[in-house]
Design an enzyme around this catalytic site. Sequence first.
Site, short mmCIF file in Angstrom:
data_model
loop_
_atom_site.label_atom_id
_atom_site.label_comp_id
_atom_site.label_asym_id
_atom_site.label_seq_id
_atom_site.Cartn_x
_atom_site.Cartn_y
_atom_site.Cartn_z
N GLU A 262 -2.42 8.84 -5.12
CA GLU A 262 -1.19 8.03 -5.22
C GLU A 262 -0.80 7.28 -6.58
OE1 GLU A 262 -2.32 5.67 -1.89
OE2 GLU A 262 -1.83 6.87 -0.33
N GLY B 186 -7.90 1.33 5.07
CA GLY B 186 -6.73 0.98 3.92
C GLY B 186 -5.86 -0.22 4.43
N ASP B 187 -5.56 -0.24 5.81
CA ASP B 187 -4.65 -1.58 6.28
C ASP B 187 -5.49 -2.75 6.06
OD1 ASP B 187 -3.66 0.82 8.84
OD2 ASP B 187 -2.81 0.54 6.78
N ASP C 194 0.73 -1.16 0.00
CA ASP C 194 -0.02 -0.12 -0.04
C ASP C 194 0.93 1.28 -0.07
OD1 ASP C 194 -2.81 1.26 2.06
OD2 ASP C 194 -1.98 1.68 0.26
N THR D 106 -8.09 2.08 -5.07
CA THR D 106 -9.22 1.91 -3.98
C THR D 106 -10.14 2.79 -3.77
OG1 THR D 106 -7.55 2.85 -2.26
CG2 THR D 106 -7.40 0.41 -2.54
N ASN E 168 -4.78 4.95 -3.74
CA ASN E 168 -5.92 5.60 -4.01
C ASN E 168 -5.62 6.28 -5.37
OD1 ASN E 168 -4.48 7.86 -3.31
ND2 ASN E 168 -5.16 7.48 -1.09
#
Lengths: 306, 307
Positions: free
Chosen positions: A147, A228-229, A111, A180, A144
């Site tokens: 990013e 997110g994790d 990530d 995401t 995302n």
Amino acid sequence: MECRVLSIQSHVVRGYVGNKSATFPLQVLGFEVDSINSVQFSNHTGYAHWKGQVLTAEELNVLYEGIKLNQVNRYDYILTGYSRDSSFLETVVDIIQELKKANPSLVYVCDPVMGDHGAMYVPEYLLPVYRDKVVPLADILTPNQFEAELLTGRKITTEEDALEVMDLLHKLGPETVVLTSTDLPSKRGDQFLVALGSQNIVKADGTKTSQKICMDMPKVDAVFVGTGDLFAAMLLAWTHHHPKDLKAACEKTASVMHHVIRRTMTYANEMAGPGKRPSPAQLELRMVQSKADIENPAVVLEARVL
Amino acid sequence: MECRVLSIQSHVVRGYVGNKSASFPLQVLGFEVDSINSVQFSNHTGYSHWKGQVLTADELHVLYEGIKLNKVHQYDYVLTGYTRDTSFLEMVVDIIQELKRANPNLVYVCDPVLGDHGSMYVPQNLYPVYKNKVVPVADIITPNQFEAELLTGKNITTEKDAVEVMDLLHAMGPDTVVITSSDLPSRLGDRFLVSLGSQRKVRPDGSRTTQRVRMEVHKVDAVFVGTGDLFAAMLLAWTHHYPDDLKMACEKTFSVMHHVIQRTISYAHELAGPGRRPSPPQLELRMVQSKADIEDPAIVLEATVIS
């Protein structure tokens, strides 16, 4: 199932971010999780206060040395997330390169946490480290929109842009990319956001192609931390079970997220009381309470193959 | 169930000791587990090599301050285990005293890790800290025979001795005492060891009663690490569900231990191969694989109520 994950993420005493968010769900799904805690904080940094200690790149190396000296440095997966330190990140890269030499089939789920909604929330100098050293080693990437744009230097305004950006990300390294969240307008209206995924596949005749999918995910009116994790950890799990079917893997992953978030939202609103916005403490993911959904998520959304 | 545990124990990157041993089983049983990692090591110290870092008493305090500043220092249970540092242990005591003021119903489950088989394996200066400061604030303790003898100054050679030692431990603080293992001869022969438990209660009319139980536990021909940590965590869980029935709580706890250990030893032998002694990595508890047994342990031993 004999599958060992090395997860290098934050530890918080209270709550669910980093390794706290990733470990329990993966263990519940039968994965052995070795965890290196990059920091130990009282709680995540969205609370009014937070206190704790960070692990240096040196200390990370020392821990890895211990594992290596015992000759147990064999992993099937590596998982990394939020990092603020470029030397730490570079040590992580060295470790992954060595682990990939020890097991060429190792899958690195990354990530690339840098920011969101148009702004970076890590130091700027992490971008070149991610772009030039980290992402090239990654097998599965969960950026995302912001990013993804940062890593490729391309803006996303249409679905076509998103597909091109994912192809550019494939060229940087990872065979599997999941955007995401994006600002793209959803066909289901403004209560939904659009997520996309792309997986490189080699067909039986040797030709290369990619499976591209799109999901409309319900927006939630709250700021969650650690989601997110959880997403990256669950994508690891479900691509493990569906290695050539990104559609199925994403449907399972997004469904787990849905169940955990819904349960959390309900509880948070209950705790806060009518008409009051829940606090960060109240919004901690209801992880332990969601065990059944994590083990066997009822699929609640369908991904479209593009 | 809304139950929050603060567990202050070691963290190992690989394997199952300390917080790694306690957290997953408690979470699987629905407990919220806040964990302060007293150390971060690559693996437990029974391997050929181990490397890592320790948390100082100051750093422990800083973490606790963070929790306190956010006003989330409300816990139902505190759980502690292996420590090597007196100032760290003293800081733990301060924290527990404060947490007990914040919640007078807080239950402190303490494994007073000092040694085994006649010798101490922590620094000697920890002994007075346990005896004078830690055990007095404990509600449930899980010493082995050596630790029980050390804390009370009395040797155990008969069941009667063990009962007296447990009464002495009650007088020091904890209402629940489990002597996790002893050298007492088992009724079932030399393949078994004896564990004992004692729980002191106050009846509605104010009178005191003590339930005492005895377990014959199957011995295993291997050195496991982390089993004591798992035991204390599971005793926390099962005394939570059976607060007035130590017999039941012990049967569940010892049964979970049995299932996890059996699964671990089978796997370890498989990995080691015929005729070879398994290595420490091979003997790591099969924790994740034992989820179903942790959630709902089939009872495999019966505790005898003794007077």
